[in-house]
Design a protein around this motif. Structure first.
Motif, PDB file in Angstrom:
ATOM      1  N   THR A 154     -10.432  -0.482  -1.127  1.00  0.00           N
ATOM      2  CA  THR A 154      -9.088  -1.029  -0.992  1.00  0.00           C
ATOM      3  C   THR A 154      -8.489  -1.200  -2.376  1.00  0.00           C
ATOM      4  O   THR A 154      -9.207  -1.229  -3.388  1.00  0.00           O
ATOM      5  N   LEU A 155      -7.187  -1.357  -2.421  1.00  0.00           N
ATOM      6  CA  LEU A 155      -6.534  -1.571  -3.706  1.00  0.00           C
ATOM      7  C   LEU A 155      -7.013  -2.873  -4.338  1.00  0.00           C
ATOM      8  O   LEU A 155      -7.230  -2.948  -5.556  1.00  0.00           O
ATOM      9  N   GLU A 156      -7.203  -3.889  -3.538  1.00  0.00           N
ATOM     10  CA  GLU A 156      -7.692  -5.154  -4.070  1.00  0.00           C
ATOM     11  C   GLU A 156      -9.080  -4.984  -4.678  1.00  0.00           C
ATOM     12  O   GLU A 156      -9.370  -5.548  -5.745  1.00  0.00           O
ATOM     13  N   GLU A 181      -7.069   2.887   0.604  1.00  0.00           N
ATOM     14  CA  GLU A 181      -6.061   2.215   1.413  1.00  0.00           C
ATOM     15  C   GLU A 181      -4.765   3.022   1.499  1.00  0.00           C
ATOM     16  O   GLU A 181      -4.058   2.986   2.518  1.00  0.00           O
ATOM     17  N   PHE A 182      -4.462   3.760   0.412  1.00  0.00           N
ATOM     18  CA  PHE A 182      -3.191   4.482   0.345  1.00  0.00           C
ATOM     19  C   PHE A 182      -3.346   5.955  -0.035  1.00  0.00           C
ATOM     20  O   PHE A 182      -2.340   6.648  -0.204  1.00  0.00           O
ATOM     21  N   CYS A 183      -4.579   6.418  -0.199  1.00  0.00           N
ATOM     22  CA  CYS A 183      -4.849   7.796  -0.614  1.00  0.00           C
ATOM     23  C   CYS A 183      -6.022   8.310   0.208  1.00  0.00           C
ATOM     24  O   CYS A 183      -7.124   7.756   0.132  1.00  0.00           O
ATOM     25  N   ALA A 184      -5.806   9.387   0.968  1.00  0.00           N
ATOM     26  CA  ALA A 184      -6.823   9.868   1.904  1.00  0.00           C
ATOM     27  C   ALA A 184      -8.066  10.415   1.216  1.00  0.00           C
ATOM     28  O   ALA A 184      -9.135  10.457   1.816  1.00  0.00           O
ATOM     29  N   HIS A 185      -7.954  10.846  -0.063  1.00  0.00           N
ATOM     30  CA  HIS A 185      -9.128  11.375  -0.748  1.00  0.00           C
ATOM     31  C   HIS A 185      -9.715  10.375  -1.746  1.00  0.00           C
ATOM     32  O   HIS A 185     -10.467  10.755  -2.651  1.00  0.00           O
TER      33      HIS A 185
END
Length: 291
Positions: free
Chosen positions: A21-23, A13-17
């Protein structure tokens, strides 16, 4: 029992590699029995030339926006999951841009109510140390050989520790990622490692015993056994890091980290709490919580 990791929790969700999802990452940590779990997303990078391949579509502006979204979402989840797990929210640093990284990291640290900071070095003067074997070989050649690369890397880590004073010092010997099986540092580099360890001790940092190297086939966990043994004799605290980048790696390999810690002579491992700061657990009290 206590079960914990403070370097990882990256998500697609926040890191392309990364993936997931964070959840999903947090729910997996709960399902796998973690009592404490640290989220330490990568900080943004501030120059186009510092982007990882695949981040071009976001660019510098998009990365900064993604990091802000991470901080907001992670802190909200920290509150929402409080009855199931103690989440600690932090971020993983870079020594980028080369001439302004310290100010940039300090500004990030002050911008949100983070619980901790993971201090990492992934580059030498803006060139990646660990992204690919080919890129590392080219950097090694340009610097004058493996020893020169390793000396430059540990000098950068020492400087990062002394100036940023991170709570957790990440994958201390990342520079040996692409070295062959049985690799050991030269005497000259070992002296530089000792200088780095002295800086960690002086600033009160906690050493990340990171299972990613073992899990990904790059030798023992970070750091090498001889470095862990030296850290133990110096009284430097250690903690666990799964360096997860999606649900498939949450907690995977931490048993090897614990085994390395025990083999180095440690009897206690440090874990971070929001209310009481760092605490210590005996090795035989560390493991997944039973549902």
């Amino acid at each position: 029992m206590v079960w914990f990791s403070y370097h990882g929790g990256h998500s697609g969700e926040f890191c392309a590699h990364a993936t997931s999802t964070l959840e999903e990452v947090v729910d997996t940590a709960i399902a796998r029995g973690f009592t404490y779990y640290g989220l330490s997303e990568h900080c943004p990078r501030y120059r186009e030339e510092d982007l990882y391949p695949g981040e071009e579509r976001l660019g510098v502006t998009g990365l900064a926006a993604a990091f802000e979204a991470y901080a907001t979402h992670a802190i909200a989840m920290r509150n929402a999951r409080a009855g199931q797990i103690e989440l600690l929210v932090g971020f993983e640093t870079e020594t980028l841009p080369p001439d302004g990284w310290l100010k940039a990291m300090a500004q990030l640290r002050a911008a949100h109510p983070f619980d901790y900071v993971v201090g990492s070095v992934h580059d030498i003067c803006g060139r990646w140390v660990d992204y690919s074997a080919t890129a590392t070989a080219a950097l090694t050649a340009d610097l004058g050989g493996p020893e020169a690369l390793q000396l430059a890397y540990f000098d950068a880590v020492t400087n990062m520790v002394e100036t940023l004073r991170p709570d957790v010092v990440a994958h201390l010997d990342l520079v040996r990622k692409y070295e062959p099986a049985g690799f050991t540092f030269s005497n000259r580099v070992s002296r530089a490692v000792k200088t780095t360890l002295e800086a960690i001790r002086a600033t009160g940092g906690v050493l990340d015993v990171n299972c990613a190297a073992f899990r990904n086939g790059y030798g023992p966990v970070y750091p090498l056994p001889q470095i862990l043994e030296q850290a133990q004799t110096m009284g430097i605290r250690v903690t666990l890091g799964d360096d997860s980048h999606g649900v498939q790696t949450v907690g995977v390999g931490l048993e090897q980290s614990l085994a390395a810690i025990a083999a180095a002579g440690y009897r206690r491992v440090s874990y971070l709490t929001r209310a009481d700061g760092w605490r210590e657990a005996l090795l035989d009290t560390i493991g997944p919580r039973k549902c």
